[in-house]
Motif scaffolding. Structure first.
Motif, mmCIF file in Angstrom:
data_model
loop_
_atom_site.group_PDB
_atom_site.id
_atom_site.type_symbol
_atom_site.label_atom_id
_atom_site.label_comp_id
_atom_site.label_asym_id
_atom_site.label_seq_id
_atom_site.Cartn_x
_atom_site.Cartn_y
_atom_site.Cartn_z
ATOM 1 N N THR A 132 78.111 33.036 -19.660
ATOM 2 C CA THR A 132 78.714 32.735 -18.365
ATOM 3 C C THR A 132 79.282 31.320 -18.347
ATOM 4 N N ALA A 133 78.648 30.407 -19.033
ATOM 5 C CA ALA A 133 79.115 29.014 -19.080
ATOM 6 C C ALA A 133 80.495 28.880 -19.741
ATOM 7 N N ASP A 134 80.965 29.921 -20.427
ATOM 8 C CA ASP A 134 82.273 29.887 -21.093
ATOM 9 C C ASP A 134 83.441 30.167 -20.152
ATOM 10 N N ILE A 135 83.180 30.684 -18.974
ATOM 11 C CA ILE A 135 84.261 31.162 -18.109
ATOM 12 C C ILE A 135 85.283 30.072 -17.806
ATOM 13 N N PRO B 191 98.522 31.028 -12.365
ATOM 14 C CA PRO B 191 97.240 30.722 -13.021
ATOM 15 C C PRO B 191 96.067 31.316 -12.255
ATOM 16 N N PHE B 192 94.959 31.493 -12.971
ATOM 17 C CA PHE B 192 93.740 32.044 -12.393
ATOM 18 C C PHE B 192 92.760 30.929 -12.071
ATOM 19 N N THR B 193 91.958 31.175 -11.049
ATOM 20 C CA THR B 193 90.819 30.305 -10.779
ATOM 21 C C THR B 193 89.639 30.835 -11.606
ATOM 22 N N VAL B 194 88.621 30.027 -11.727
ATOM 23 C CA VAL B 194 87.412 30.470 -12.423
ATOM 24 C C VAL B 194 86.809 31.674 -11.702
ATOM 25 N N GLN C 235 85.582 38.049 -12.587
ATOM 26 C CA GLN C 235 85.640 39.517 -12.541
ATOM 27 C C GLN C 235 86.091 40.068 -13.881
ATOM 28 N N TRP C 236 87.130 39.470 -14.478
ATOM 29 C CA TRP C 236 87.588 39.868 -15.807
ATOM 30 C C TRP C 236 86.442 39.716 -16.808
ATOM 31 N N PHE C 237 85.790 38.593 -16.799
ATOM 32 C CA PHE C 237 84.698 38.287 -17.725
ATOM 33 C C PHE C 237 83.565 39.315 -17.616
ATOM 34 N N ASN C 238 83.237 39.693 -16.397
ATOM 35 C CA ASN C 238 82.090 40.572 -16.165
ATOM 36 C C ASN C 238 82.295 42.007 -16.602
ATOM 37 N N HIS C 239 83.502 42.408 -16.959
ATOM 38 C CA HIS C 239 83.677 43.797 -17.395
ATOM 39 C C HIS C 239 83.365 43.988 -18.884
#
Length: 165
Positions: free
Chosen positions: A10-13, A35-38, A43-47
């Motif tokens: 999670t710390a990599d997001i 651009p995206f916010t963290v 949501q992308w990361f969690n899939h």
């Protein structure tokens, strides 16, 4: 310095978000425009999962995230479930060091043990480095979508590649 290819934390997001936003701002490698916010990238990361079709691997050099490779859903219809779209993104200072090759090797090796039939990659043209990387791993061109995306005031072609797994 030793390169570490590992599963994400999670710390990599935040670092992943910064890396991807660089490509949004400066290239046509992604057709995202804003651009995206963290928070949005979470949501992308969690899939992603440790097993299965949707995986994410991180390249870390001297404690810094310098790239990632991922596999994601190709299309939302159920019949496409055994096909994935793959991506690799590197910090520009990490180019030419074999990091993309190591990331893709790890990702494709993991996918080979899963219920994945084909991997696909869409590459905005021109991008000879990405084409060479994909061909190194046995991806074959299956066609070009002409002027499929508009970014930076012009239209861009995307060549699609596939690999049987």
């Amino acid at each position: 310095m030793t390169l570490l290819i590992r599963r994400p934390k999670t710390a990599d997001i935040a670092a992943l978000t910064d890396l991807y936003n660089h490509y949004i701002h400066t290239t046509t490698i992604t057709f995202d425009i804003a651009p995206f916010t963290v928070e949005q990238r979470t949501q992308w990361f969690n899939h992603y999962r440790e097993t299965g079709r949707h995986q994410l691997f991180i390249a870390e050099l001297a404690g810094e995230v310098v790239g990632y490779a991922s596999s994601s859903q190709l299309r939302s219809k159920a019949a496409y479930d055994t096909s994935v779209e793959t991506s690799v993104y590197l910090n520009p200072k990490a180019h030419g060091q074999g990091i993309g090759t190591q990331l893709y090797h790890t990702l494709l090796s993991a996918l080979a043990t899963e219920d994945v039939h084909r991997a696909y990659a869409g590459i905005t043209l021109p991008n000879p480095a990405s084409i060479a990387l994909h061909q190194k791993f046995g991806f074959k061109s299956v066609g070009v979508y002409r002027e499929v995306g508009r970014k930076f005031g012009r239209y861009w072609d995307v060549e699609w590649f596939e690999k049987a797994l």
